[in-house]
Enzyme design. Structure first.
Site, PDB file in Angstrom:
ATOM      1  N   GLY A  14      -6.370 -20.997 -21.095  1.00  0.00           N
ATOM      2  CA  GLY A  14      -5.821 -21.555 -19.865  1.00  0.00           C
ATOM      3  C   GLY A  14      -6.714 -22.533 -19.128  1.00  0.00           C
ATOM      4  O   GLY A  14      -6.574 -22.702 -17.909  1.00  0.00           O
ATOM      5  N   ASN A  16      -6.610 -25.823 -19.420  1.00  0.00           N
ATOM      6  CA  ASN A  16      -5.750 -26.920 -18.936  1.00  0.00           C
ATOM      7  C   ASN A  16      -4.907 -26.462 -17.749  1.00  0.00           C
ATOM      8  O   ASN A  16      -4.684 -27.232 -16.813  1.00  0.00           O
ATOM      9  CB  ASN A  16      -4.867 -27.449 -20.069  1.00  0.00           C
ATOM     10  CG  ASN A  16      -5.623 -28.419 -20.961  1.00  0.00           C
ATOM     11  OD1 ASN A  16      -5.906 -29.537 -20.562  1.00  0.00           O
ATOM     12  ND2 ASN A  16      -5.997 -27.962 -22.157  1.00  0.00           N
ATOM     13  N   ARG A  67      13.712 -16.895 -32.346  1.00  0.00           N
ATOM     14  CA  ARG A  67      13.048 -17.891 -31.502  1.00  0.00           C
ATOM     15  C   ARG A  67      13.905 -18.277 -30.294  1.00  0.00           C
ATOM     16  O   ARG A  67      13.435 -18.357 -29.168  1.00  0.00           O
ATOM     17  CB  ARG A  67      12.759 -19.133 -32.361  1.00  0.00           C
ATOM     18  CG  ARG A  67      11.715 -20.041 -31.820  1.00  0.00           C
ATOM     19  CD  ARG A  67      11.403 -21.149 -32.816  1.00  0.00           C
ATOM     20  NE  ARG A  67      10.690 -20.690 -33.998  1.00  0.00           N
ATOM     21  CZ  ARG A  67       9.415 -20.365 -34.035  1.00  0.00           C
ATOM     22  NH1 ARG A  67       8.674 -20.441 -32.950  1.00  0.00           N
ATOM     23  NH2 ARG A  67       8.853 -19.968 -35.153  1.00  0.00           N
ATOM     24  N   MET A  92       1.202 -21.331 -27.885  1.00  0.00           N
ATOM     25  CA  MET A  92       1.124 -21.305 -29.344  1.00  0.00           C
ATOM     26  C   MET A  92       2.430 -20.861 -30.009  1.00  0.00           C
ATOM     27  O   MET A  92       2.420 -20.087 -30.958  1.00  0.00           O
ATOM     28  CB  MET A  92      -0.035 -20.378 -29.776  1.00  0.00           C
ATOM     29  CG  MET A  92      -1.374 -20.773 -29.193  1.00  0.00           C
ATOM     30  SD  MET A  92      -1.843 -22.476 -29.588  1.00  0.00           S
ATOM     31  CE  MET A  92      -2.281 -22.257 -31.300  1.00  0.00           C
ATOM     32  N   ARG A  93       3.542 -21.335 -29.479  1.00  0.00           N
ATOM     33  CA  ARG A  93       4.847 -21.024 -30.067  1.00  0.00           C
ATOM     34  C   ARG A  93       5.600 -22.324 -30.274  1.00  0.00           C
ATOM     35  O   ARG A  93       5.611 -23.178 -29.380  1.00  0.00           O
ATOM     36  CB  ARG A  93       5.699 -20.161 -29.120  1.00  0.00           C
ATOM     37  CG  ARG A  93       5.106 -18.838 -28.757  1.00  0.00           C
ATOM     38  CD  ARG A  93       5.301 -17.822 -29.820  1.00  0.00           C
ATOM     39  NE  ARG A  93       6.692 -17.624 -30.200  1.00  0.00           N
ATOM     40  CZ  ARG A  93       7.073 -17.000 -31.305  1.00  0.00           C
ATOM     41  NH1 ARG A  93       6.180 -16.520 -32.135  1.00  0.00           N
ATOM     42  NH2 ARG A  93       8.357 -16.846 -31.577  1.00  0.00           N
ATOM     43  N   ASN A 109       3.329 -31.827 -23.463  1.00  0.00           N
ATOM     44  CA  ASN A 109       2.348 -31.039 -24.199  1.00  0.00           C
ATOM     45  C   ASN A 109       1.046 -31.819 -24.246  1.00  0.00           C
ATOM     46  O   ASN A 109       1.042 -33.042 -24.182  1.00  0.00           O
ATOM     47  CB  ASN A 109       2.856 -30.808 -25.633  1.00  0.00           C
ATOM     48  CG  ASN A 109       1.891 -29.978 -26.460  1.00  0.00           C
ATOM     49  OD1 ASN A 109       1.357 -28.967 -25.982  1.00  0.00           O
ATOM     50  ND2 ASN A 109       1.645 -30.397 -27.697  1.00  0.00           N
ATOM     51  N   HIS A 111      -2.357 -32.272 -26.743  1.00  0.00           N
ATOM     52  CA  HIS A 111      -2.821 -32.000 -28.101  1.00  0.00           C
ATOM     53  C   HIS A 111      -4.202 -32.646 -28.289  1.00  0.00           C
ATOM     54  O   HIS A 111      -4.411 -33.787 -27.871  1.00  0.00           O
ATOM     55  CB  HIS A 111      -1.824 -32.575 -29.120  1.00  0.00           C
ATOM     56  CG  HIS A 111      -2.227 -32.294 -30.528  1.00  0.00           C
ATOM     57  ND1 HIS A 111      -2.082 -31.035 -31.098  1.00  0.00           N
ATOM     58  CD2 HIS A 111      -2.798 -33.073 -31.477  1.00  0.00           C
ATOM     59  CE1 HIS A 111      -2.538 -31.072 -32.331  1.00  0.00           C
ATOM     60  NE2 HIS A 111      -2.982 -32.291 -32.591  1.00  0.00           N
ATOM     61  N   GLU A 145      10.162 -31.710 -33.362  1.00  0.00           N
ATOM     62  CA  GLU A 145       9.103 -31.656 -34.370  1.00  0.00           C
ATOM     63  C   GLU A 145       7.767 -31.389 -33.672  1.00  0.00           C
ATOM     64  O   GLU A 145       7.519 -31.901 -32.586  1.00  0.00           O
ATOM     65  CB  GLU A 145       8.988 -32.981 -35.136  1.00  0.00           C
ATOM     66  CG  GLU A 145      10.291 -33.625 -35.552  1.00  0.00           C
ATOM     67  CD  GLU A 145      10.898 -34.435 -34.412  1.00  0.00           C
ATOM     68  OE1 GLU A 145      10.323 -35.462 -34.031  1.00  0.00           O
ATOM     69  OE2 GLU A 145      11.944 -34.001 -33.875  1.00  0.00           O
ATOM     70  N   ASP A 147       4.128 -31.502 -32.271  1.00  0.00           N
ATOM     71  CA  ASP A 147       3.165 -32.539 -31.894  1.00  0.00           C
ATOM     72  C   ASP A 147       3.728 -33.948 -32.080  1.00  0.00           C
ATOM     73  O   ASP A 147       3.058 -34.858 -32.589  1.00  0.00           O
ATOM     74  CB  ASP A 147       1.850 -32.363 -32.679  1.00  0.00           C
ATOM     75  CG  ASP A 147       1.199 -31.026 -32.382  1.00  0.00           C
ATOM     76  OD1 ASP A 147       1.338 -30.542 -31.248  1.00  0.00           O
ATOM     77  OD2 ASP A 147       0.566 -30.449 -33.287  1.00  0.00           O
TER      78      ASP A 147
HETATM   79  C1  GRF Z   1      -6.224 -27.323 -25.921  1.00  0.00           C
HETATM   80  O1  GRF Z   1      -7.201 -27.866 -26.780  1.00  0.00           O
HETATM   81  C2  GRF Z   1      -4.914 -28.047 -26.068  1.00  0.00           C
HETATM   82  O2  GRF Z   1      -5.066 -29.393 -26.391  1.00  0.00           O
HETATM   83  C3  GRF Z   1      -4.280 -27.325 -27.233  1.00  0.00           C
HETATM   84  O3  GRF Z   1      -4.626 -25.984 -27.058  1.00  0.00           O
HETATM   85  C4  GRF Z   1      -5.854 -25.897 -26.332  1.00  0.00           C
HETATM   86  C5  GRF Z   1      -5.570 -25.039 -25.137  1.00  0.00           C
HETATM   87  O4  GRF Z   1      -6.715 -24.793 -24.395  1.00  0.00           O
HETATM   88  N1  GRF Z   1      -2.849 -27.545 -27.254  1.00  0.00           N
HETATM   89  P1  GRF Z   1      -6.592 -24.106 -22.965  1.00  0.00           P
HETATM   90  O5  GRF Z   1      -5.851 -22.791 -23.162  1.00  0.00           O
HETATM   91  O6  GRF Z   1      -5.867 -25.034 -22.064  1.00  0.00           O
HETATM   92  O7  GRF Z   1      -8.010 -23.874 -22.528  1.00  0.00           O
END
Ligand code: GRF
Length: 217
Positions: A14, A16, A67, A92-93, A109, A111, A145, A147
């Site tokens: 977490g 971000n 899902r 992560m889903r 998102n 990435h 799709e 990313d």
């Molecule tokens: C980050 O590197 C983001 O780009 C990727 O997953 C990671 C998440 O990190 N999608 P955090 O949970 O925000 O610390």
């Protein structure tokens, strides 16, 4: 001006999310987080939300037969909270086509690579294995799709000769936090127009100092 209502989906650390919480703590920032949803009860990011007084929901994917039914449960929480923009932050889903269409152009998102290079969970390892000299991060609108989708903000980060996955990830992560804050602000200020698969971004001149990091000399 009303602030854009964010729902943030997480699965883990977490950082971000924490960067967005910090941005939203400034009353002049044009967005606020109204809900955090995690698919894991032990996600560390939930602690950041609790500390900031943001309501959270845990929706465990194992409790749902498929899902889409999981996604419908997440959607119900977001809708109840009045969410206007969904921010995936280490969620992560994979999302169902139903969810992505329901929130069309309203899910973003982050990435850790310069998309469309190095999609998937091992982006840092891919960049190192490819011998890339630059990697970075991308904030994009979500499409079904993985990313993929219109690109909003990218920042370039050097890959150094002795980097391993951890050192590269740490260098990119600090820039991720700046890019995510910026992307949300651009959307909230109405500076993003999506035409098909491209985002036209009206980038203010002072927005991009970090887009090459460390700054080009
Ligand atoms: C980050 O590197 C983001 O780009 C990727 O997953 C990671 C998440 O990190 N999608 P955090 O949970 O925000 O610390």
């Amino acid at each position: 001006m009303a602030r854009l209502k964010l729902g943030v989906l997480i699965s883990g650390r977490g950082s971000n999310l924490q960067a967005l919480i910090a941005a939203c703590a400034d009353p002049s920032y044009p967005a606020e987080i109204v809900r955090v949803v995690s698919n894991r009860p032990d996600a560390k990011g939930l602690d950041h939300a609790h500390a900031a007084g943001i309501p959270t929901d845990v929706v465990e994917h194992g409790d749902y037969p498929d899902r889409e039914s999981f996604d419908r449960a997440v959607h119900a929480h977001l809708e109840a909270a009045g969410v206007e923009l969904v921010c995936l932050a280490g969620f992560m889903r994979l999302l169902s086509g139903w969810f992505v269409e329901t929130w069309h152009d309203r899910i973003i998102n982050i990435h850790p690579s310069l998309l469309p290079s190095f999609k998937g969970i091992d982006a840092h390892a891919q960049a190192i294995a490819a011998g890339a000299k630059l990697s970075g991060c991308t904030v994009h609108i979500v499409r079904p799709e993985m990313d993929a989708g219109p690109i909003l903000v990218q920042a370039a980060v050097p890959v150094l000769p002795d980097d391993d996955e951890d050192t590269l990830a740490a260098r990119i992560l600090t820039v991720e936090h700046q890019c995510y804050r910026l992307a949300v602000k651009l959307i909230a200020e109405g500076r993003v127009r999506i035409t098909g698969e491209t985002a036209i971004v009206d980038m203010p001149p002072d927005a991009g100092q970090h887009l090459i990091s460390p700054p080009a000399g």
